[in-house]
Structures are given as structure tokens and as C-alpha cells.
Design a protein around this motif. Structure first.
Motif, PDB file in Angstrom:
ATOM      1  N   ASP A 187       0.812  -1.210  -0.021  1.00 52.66           N
ATOM      2  CA  ASP A 187      -0.048  -0.025  -0.187  1.00 52.66           C
ATOM      3  C   ASP A 187       0.841   1.160  -0.206  1.00 52.66           C
ATOM      4  N   ARG A 188       1.982   1.192   0.797  1.00 54.22           N
ATOM      5  CA  ARG A 188       2.700   2.497   0.875  1.00 54.22           C
ATOM      6  C   ARG A 188       3.423   2.760  -0.316  1.00 54.22           C
ATOM      7  N   CYS A 189       3.770   1.630  -1.374  1.00 60.44           N
ATOM      8  CA  CYS A 189       4.453   1.997  -2.598  1.00 60.44           C
ATOM      9  C   CYS A 189       3.570   2.372  -3.582  1.00 60.44           C
ATOM     10  N   ARG A 190       2.134   1.768  -3.384  1.00 58.17           N
ATOM     11  CA  ARG A 190       1.328   2.083  -4.399  1.00 58.17           C
ATOM     12  C   ARG A 190       0.743   3.637  -4.239  1.00 58.17           C
ATOM     13  N   VAL A 191       0.722   4.174  -2.864  1.00 60.70           N
ATOM     14  CA  VAL A 191       0.094   5.443  -2.727  1.00 60.70           C
ATOM     15  C   VAL A 191       1.175   6.206  -3.188  1.00 60.70           C
ATOM     16  N   HIS A 192       2.574   6.092  -2.861  1.00 60.50           N
ATOM     17  CA  HIS A 192       3.664   6.968  -3.365  1.00 60.50           C
ATOM     18  C   HIS A 192       3.739   6.997  -4.831  1.00 60.50           C
ATOM     19  N   ASP A 193       3.157   5.718  -5.407  1.00 60.02           N
ATOM     20  CA  ASP A 193       3.116   5.745  -7.342  1.00 60.02           C
ATOM     21  C   ASP A 193       1.796   6.571  -7.726  1.00 60.02           C
ATOM     22  N   GLY A 194       0.873   6.785  -6.792  1.00 63.75           N
ATOM     23  CA  GLY A 194      -0.187   7.554  -7.501  1.00 63.75           C
ATOM     24  C   GLY A 194      -1.292   6.547  -7.553  1.00 63.75           C
ATOM     25  N   LEU A 195      -1.165   5.358  -7.075  1.00 61.55           N
ATOM     26  CA  LEU A 195      -2.232   4.200  -7.479  1.00 61.55           C
ATOM     27  C   LEU A 195      -2.921   4.084  -6.183  1.00 61.55           C
ATOM     28  N   PRO A 196      -4.346   3.381  -6.268  1.00 65.42           N
ATOM     29  CA  PRO A 196      -5.174   3.147  -5.172  1.00 65.42           C
ATOM     30  C   PRO A 196      -4.432   2.163  -4.446  1.00 65.42           C
ATOM     31  N   GLN A 197      -4.543   1.854  -3.092  1.00 62.60           N
ATOM     32  CA  GLN A 197      -4.030   0.634  -2.154  1.00 62.60           C
ATOM     33  C   GLN A 197      -4.944  -0.330  -2.531  1.00 62.60           C
ATOM     34  N   VAL A 198      -4.179  -1.345  -1.802  1.00 60.28           N
ATOM     35  CA  VAL A 198      -5.110  -2.762  -2.028  1.00 60.28           C
ATOM     36  C   VAL A 198      -5.501  -3.135  -0.657  1.00 60.28           C
ATOM     37  N   TYR A 199      -4.914  -2.757   0.560  1.00 57.90           N
ATOM     38  CA  TYR A 199      -5.249  -3.286   1.865  1.00 57.90           C
ATOM     39  C   TYR A 199      -5.804  -2.226   2.536  1.00 57.90           C
ATOM     40  N   GLY A 200      -5.805  -0.934   2.244  1.00 59.84           N
ATOM     41  CA  GLY A 200      -6.491  -0.027   3.136  1.00 59.84           C
ATOM     42  C   GLY A 200      -5.431   0.468   4.234  1.00 59.84           C
ATOM     43  N   THR A 201      -4.237   0.442   4.328  1.00 60.57           N
ATOM     44  CA  THR A 201      -3.554   0.673   5.244  1.00 60.57           C
ATOM     45  C   THR A 201      -3.038   1.929   5.757  1.00 60.57           C
ATOM     46  N   GLN A 202      -3.282   2.733   4.615  1.00 57.21           N
ATOM     47  CA  GLN A 202      -2.625   4.040   4.422  1.00 57.21           C
ATOM     48  C   GLN A 202      -3.626   5.338   4.596  1.00 57.21           C
ATOM     49  N   TYR A 203      -3.353   6.003   5.517  1.00 58.09           N
ATOM     50  CA  TYR A 203      -4.219   7.187   5.802  1.00 58.09           C
ATOM     51  C   TYR A 203      -3.402   8.670   5.570  1.00 58.09           C
ATOM     52  N   ILE A 204      -4.174   9.475   5.592  1.00 59.28           N
ATOM     53  CA  ILE A 204      -3.645  10.924   5.307  1.00 59.28           C
ATOM     54  C   ILE A 204      -4.588  11.778   6.201  1.00 59.28           C
ATOM     55  N   ARG A 205      -3.921  12.773   6.790  1.00 63.39           N
ATOM     56  CA  ARG A 205      -4.950  13.780   7.705  1.00 63.39           C
ATOM     57  C   ARG A 205      -4.591  15.135   6.868  1.00 63.39           C
ATOM     58  N   ASP A 206      -5.783  15.728   6.486  1.00 62.92           N
ATOM     59  CA  ASP A 206      -5.702  17.150   5.563  1.00 62.92           C
ATOM     60  C   ASP A 206      -6.789  18.017   6.222  1.00 62.92           C
ATOM     61  N   ALA A 207      -7.227  18.729   5.532  1.00 62.09           N
ATOM     62  CA  ALA A 207      -8.119  19.741   6.002  1.00 62.09           C
ATOM     63  C   ALA A 207      -9.558  19.223   6.248  1.00 62.09           C
ATOM     64  N   ASP A 208      -9.644  18.020   5.478  1.00 63.68           N
ATOM     65  CA  ASP A 208     -11.064  17.354   5.671  1.00 63.68           C
ATOM     66  C   ASP A 208     -10.764  16.210   7.199  1.00 63.68           C
ATOM     67  N   GLY A 209      -9.844  16.135   7.707  1.00 61.82           N
ATOM     68  CA  GLY A 209      -9.771  15.461   9.055  1.00 61.82           C
ATOM     69  C   GLY A 209      -8.923  14.175   8.407  1.00 61.82           C
ATOM     70  N   LEU A 210      -8.964  13.179   9.076  1.00 58.82           N
ATOM     71  CA  LEU A 210      -8.208  11.658   8.792  1.00 58.82           C
ATOM     72  C   LEU A 210      -9.112  10.850   8.095  1.00 58.82           C
ATOM     73  N   ARG A 211      -8.458  10.600   6.963  1.00 60.13           N
ATOM     74  CA  ARG A 211      -9.244   9.738   5.923  1.00 60.13           C
ATOM     75  C   ARG A 211      -8.344   8.736   5.283  1.00 60.13           C
ATOM     76  N   MET A 212      -8.814   7.312   4.937  1.00 58.29           N
ATOM     77  CA  MET A 212      -8.015   6.434   4.164  1.00 58.29           C
ATOM     78  C   MET A 212      -7.708   6.984   2.785  1.00 58.29           C
ATOM     79  N   GLN A 213      -6.567   6.737   2.327  1.00 54.00           N
ATOM     80  CA  GLN A 213      -6.101   6.918   0.959  1.00 54.00           C
ATOM     81  C   GLN A 213      -7.118   5.827   0.080  1.00 54.00           C
ATOM     82  N   PRO A 214      -7.373   6.591  -1.190  1.00 53.48           N
ATOM     83  CA  PRO A 214      -8.089   5.692  -2.123  1.00 53.48           C
ATOM     84  C   PRO A 214      -7.602   4.093  -2.209  1.00 53.48           C
TER      85      PRO A 214
END
Length: 172
Positions: free
Chosen positions: A112-139
Motif C-alpha cells: 500500500d505504501r508503494c502504491r500510494v507513493h506511485d499515485g495508485l489506489p492501495q490494495v489493503y487500506g493501510t494508508q491514511y492521510i490527515r488533511d483539511a477534511d480530517g483523517l481519511r483512508m487513502q483511495p
């Protein structure tokens, strides 16, 4: 069974401890140059893991034991400033998982970490981001089958993970 290289295990565990110390240091205790120090720790750990991998291959259970193999994964997970090495580590970790020498859950996180870094959706839903909308799972790809993939990798269901992530990081 004792690891073949307890010296490497000791080094990997010490590096993981420093990685976590930098990441978990309360904001009130962080010096003004904390981010620079944190990045320096990550760069040094990436270089050290690269040396281990070059000399021994992936530091799996047989070489360093389960806890230090997990530490090696953590260092690879945080090697994002060197995506080429991080992808190399991913391939080596995948091969180790295939022969039972590494944890499938660790592999899921690094995939998942590599896919997110590559701009791809993750497979296992392990990567989150905190932004102006709060904490959310990456696509994530194919969300309808996410829990099946998570279970196959030895991960808890998404709803449990999401609740744990929110408890940990929404307060921070």
C-alpha cells in the motif's frame, strides 16, 4: 530457533526504536529542527537497510528473528525518500513472504505504501492521510472486497482498523 545473525537483529531493533522515538515524540518536546532530524534518521536507516539487503538479502525470520524482521519492514516502510530502494525492498519482502520468512501483514502495508507513493489506489487500506477534511483512508481499489484481502494478509477488518486509527490520530 535462534536467528543466524543476532548482531543484525540488534541493529535493526535499535534503528526501529529510534525511528519510533522520532515519530512519537510529543510536539511539546520537539526541538525546532525535529523534522530535519527525523528525515536524517530515515535516510540513515534506509542506507543501513540497503547495506543489509545488499549483503544478506531480505532480513527475514531465519536471519534476524521475527521482531527484527518486522523492524526491517518498518525501515523499508519509512524509506519513501528513496522510492527505487523501497520498491526493491517490496520485491524482496514479497519473496520472503512467499517462502514463509516474513509476515504477510508487513507486506500488505508496504504494498500500500508503494502504491500510494506511485499515485495508485492501495490494495489493503493501510494508508491514511490527515488533511483539511480530517483523517481519511487513502483511495483503495475494489472497496467491496477490502476485508477479504485484509483477512488474507492477516489484517483486522477495515472497520476495526479505521476505529483504531481514528482513536490514535484524531486526538494528535
Amino acid at each position: 530457533m535462534a536467528p543466524r545473525r543476532p548482531d543484525l537483529a540488534t541493529e535493526l531493533l535499535a534503528r526501529m526504536a529510534e525511528d519510533q522515538r522520532m515519530r512519537l515524540l510529543p510536539k511539546a518536546d520537539q526541538p525546532p529542527d525535529h523534522l530535519a532530524r527525523w528525515r536524517a534518521v530515515d535516510a540513515d536507516n534506509t542506507d543501513a537497510l540497503r547495506r543489509v539487503v545488499d549483503a544478506h538479502g531480505w532480513p527475514g525470520f531465519a536471519l534476524v528473528g521475527k521482531e527484527a524482521a518486522h523492524a526491517a519492514w518498518l525501515l523499508a516502510q519509512h524509506a519513501g525518500e528513496d522510492p527505487e530502494f523501497q520498491h526493491r525492498a517490496l520485491g524482496l519482502l514479497a519473496a520472503a513472504v512467499e517462502v514463509g520468512d516474513a509476515d504477510p501483514a508487513d507486506l500488505a502495508f508496504l504494498v500500500d505504501r508503494c502504491r500510494v507513493h506511485d499515485g495508485l489506489p492501495q490494495v489493503y487500506g493501510t494508508q491514511y492521510i490527515r488533511d483539511a477534511d480530517g483523517l481519511r483512508m487513502q483511495p483503495v481499489e475494489d472497496p467491496d472486497h477490502l476485508d477479504e484481502r485484509r483477512a488474507a494478509a492477516g489484517l483486522e477488518p477495515h472497520a476495526e482498523n479505521d476505529a483504531r486509527m481514528r482513536a490514535l490520530y484524531e486526538e494528535a
